[in-house]
Design an enzyme around this catalytic site. Sequence first.
Site: not given
Ligand code: GCW
Length: 664
Positions: A279, A358, A386
């Site tokens: 990312e 995720d 989240e």
């Molecule tokens: O779940 C996602 C999140 C990001 C996060 C990423 C990760 C810290 O939306 O905010 O970044 O995963 O786990 O690195």
Amino acid sequence: MPITVPVVPEGVDPAWLPPDAFRALGSRRTLILGSEPLVKTVHSEVAHACTQFGGEVVRGASSAPHDLVLRLAGDEGGSTGEEGFTHERGAGTTTVTASGQRGLLYGLFHVVRLGEDAFRGARPREVHQPATALRMLDHWDNVAVHPVMGQVERGYAGGSLFWQDGRAHGDSERVRAYGRLLAACGVNAVSVNNVNVHDVEAHLLTDRIGEVAQIAQALRPYGIRTHLSVTFAAPVVLGRLPTADPLDEAVREWWAKAVAAVYAAIPDFGGFVVKADSEGQPGPFTYGRTHADGANMLASALAPHDGTVHWRAFVYDHRQDWRDRATDRARAAYDHFAPLDGKFADNAVLQVKHGPMDFQVREPVSPVFGALPRTRVAVEMQVTQEYTGQQKHVCWLGPMWSEVLRFRPEGEQGRSVGELATGGSVAVSNAGDDPFWTGHPLAQANLYTFGRLSWRPDADPLRILDEWIALTFPAVPERLAAGLRTVLRNSWRTYEKYTAPLGVGFMVQPGHHYGPAVDGYEYSPWGTYHFADRDGIGVDRSAATGTGYAGQYSEPWSARYESAASCPDELLLFFHHVPYGHVLKSGKTVVQHIYDTHFEGVEEAEEARRVWAGLADLVEPARHARVAERFEEQVRGAREWRDQVNSYFLRKSGVPDERGRTIY
Ligand code: GCW
């Protein structure tokens, strides 16, 4: 220096350590044997409890009869390891014996959990030891408030416990109290900053290490080691080197020096957490190197000091073309890391999210577990909610984590994820400077449950929930305990019912990820699609006709997931694209299942709200009001999810609800 028990500041909830949780212990006569630093913590805990409840604590030799003996005994009588302890009761005395000082601290909290039961009858000797040596909370906290993500990325509990106004919090009392809560549920490590390491935070590694040392000092008396997230580009951004190539000699020297300085400031520093090539974070790919090259370079800098690098496996293409059906984000961690098995240093741990995507409300267990037998692997979970209601909705995740930890990637005869995760059990924390620590007071149960499951991954989560209830609400009347169980025990499944169906995931509002948007990510680069059209929905991840993801599992899972006929209902749309009329094992069609679960989910949320309202006379007004207010939002949110999801699928499929309920 004497250690005092941290006092939670006025107005801050004591969570699972209210004074009354210490009543049984504090009214007894206790003998403490040992003089190491954590024994001092144990002593101050018992002494503090005794001043409140009239008991007495003695240190060193004493022959008078004692109700409780807490004994640090080295390896005499057999080692319990650094963190284990034994517990037994006979002749009116309860005895906790530990080989190591941390063990004695955990033994103390064991006695606290048992309450009066610790002092009744006789008990044969029991040995208690954690399943894994590292039980860590990762904080996604920023030092400076980030323009998009705020102070805490994916934080739903106010500001950071560690950072305020761009620097380490001046008042460490709250950090100490946090450490104490964590020790009481078995957590022994904390990483103090976001894995997305921004410019200001990069400096924690070097010129601002003193602030990290301050936090480490506050956490140390409760046996918690401090870790730091670092940027892979540190040699460039901090050291002004032309490269961060992990095989470059100057880069390696830079890291070795930086690490030595960290240990000079924090002798018991735990190590680094690294999000690389993920990312947008920098990583070894820039230099044509592998993730093993990257991790090993940091591992070798940490090795002389006994430190560990936690290298995250969350590596995937976040700029994918939604038109391209061959790229499957779910495959990415396995594809990147399985070929590197055996190449990682002993003090490098591969930190793997529990599912391949995720932290969705339902995902299969990541096929990375079991695929790297010669690599130390840690499991990463998300306590911060989240994708599970953002601490506005009640969603107790104990049953989900328990399913993950008990899953056996190699089949029934093989080891569980809990056993395979020899590198540790890690989670993203849900705590912040909110007076209830976790925003939603009932989300405290998630933090507690994570710690306890890390200690014993095969524990029954419902028993952990009962433990949390008994500690948090001492002398809890049965009506309150029953009400809390009703509200919490099925809350994860309720949340699943009114959100994305049958394992397909997402359908959330882009960016902040709260609330429904069925097509929110459908035409985005993030690789999280559901592919609904007028005929059907789901992602074909079979080996025969799909992305091949199902083939990343060993048997029996590979065959089970490969065919829609044997795939478990709850994961059907994760693995298969099926027509709306496909009949589930439950006997319902997919589309009718979607309608039914969305109506049921809202009804269950409304029922939980009703049960909570009926507990008003048994809960302190501030806590009751906070939860009641969140239930209003949960019910509103659940209805919104129900109506958007149901309307979407009615419009796509044209299939009416069998029961003729209102769909828009
Ligand atoms: O779940 C996602 C999140 C990001 C996060 C990423 C990760 C810290 O939306 O905010 O970044 O995963 O786990 O690195």
